[in-house]
Enzyme design. Sequence first.
Site, short mmCIF file in Angstrom:
data_model
loop_
_atom_site.label_atom_id
_atom_site.label_comp_id
_atom_site.label_asym_id
_atom_site.label_seq_id
_atom_site.Cartn_x
_atom_site.Cartn_y
_atom_site.Cartn_z
N GLY A 39 0.85 -1.18 0.00
CA GLY A 39 0.00 0.00 0.00
C GLY A 39 0.89 1.23 0.00
N GLY A 41 1.07 4.47 1.24
CA GLY A 41 1.57 5.10 2.45
C GLY A 41 2.39 4.17 3.32
N ILE A 42 1.99 2.91 3.38
CA ILE A 42 2.74 1.93 4.18
C ILE A 42 4.14 1.75 3.60
CG2 ILE A 42 2.88 -0.55 4.69
CD1 ILE A 42 -0.14 -0.50 5.16
N ASP A 159 6.83 4.62 -4.40
CA ASP A 159 6.73 4.82 -2.96
C ASP A 159 8.09 5.11 -2.34
OD1 ASP A 159 4.01 4.26 -3.14
OD2 ASP A 159 4.32 2.12 -2.84
N ALA A 189 14.99 0.90 -5.80
CA ALA A 189 13.92 -0.09 -5.67
C ALA A 189 13.79 -0.95 -6.92
CB ALA A 189 12.59 0.61 -5.38
N GLY A 194 11.03 -8.93 -6.40
CA GLY A 194 9.74 -9.13 -5.73
C GLY A 194 9.14 -7.84 -5.24
#
Length: 218
Positions: A39, A41-42, A159, A189, A194
Amino acid sequence: MSRIVTLTLSPALDVATAVPRLYPDAKLRCAPPVYAPGGGGINVARAIQRLGGRALAVFPAGGSTGRHLTDLLSAEGVPSQALKVEQWTRECINLVERSSAQQYRLVMPAARLELDEQEQLLAALLALPRPDYLVVSADTSLGIAAPTVRKRSTVGAGDSMVAALTLKLAAGRQLAEAARYGVAAGTAAIITEGSELCRYADTEQLFAWLQQSAAGAG
């Protein structure tokens, strides 16, 4: 250090796996699954933690998948505040076909929040000490050319970029430097597999290259 809070309205339990090759109408023997919190924000809060910062992740969580997500965040040492809701937290699958190195991202519908659950989530957010930065959306664009790297996964790149950008701004850095750090983290990233996010060492190395390139261009 400034206080950072992230709000995720559609969290997910991410499942990463791989198959030798995709075939229709056949049983596909998958690699052991790797679970990770997901998600927007997470992931921002997780990436901030990896880059040496601290952020509180606020999100709704339901069912055993929601508990699993919360436990995974706790294991990573990411501060979180989960609001228990009725519907189960969704699972999303990141599947790699090894023969082609192609990645398939299966995104399930987000759990629906009832009106009273939405109000409780807002009340929980307002009850927190006022943050210096509240990250709600990971949608952004930056006019900085990213380094060329070998792509392994695109999961969490945006993110990671937002996390690094927010972290530098919270530390009082100028926007240009914060933006380069964001691009470095987003690129870092991409070279992980994965559902992995950016790694600190990779981000710092790419950031140093971007800083040097900017100095040379100036």
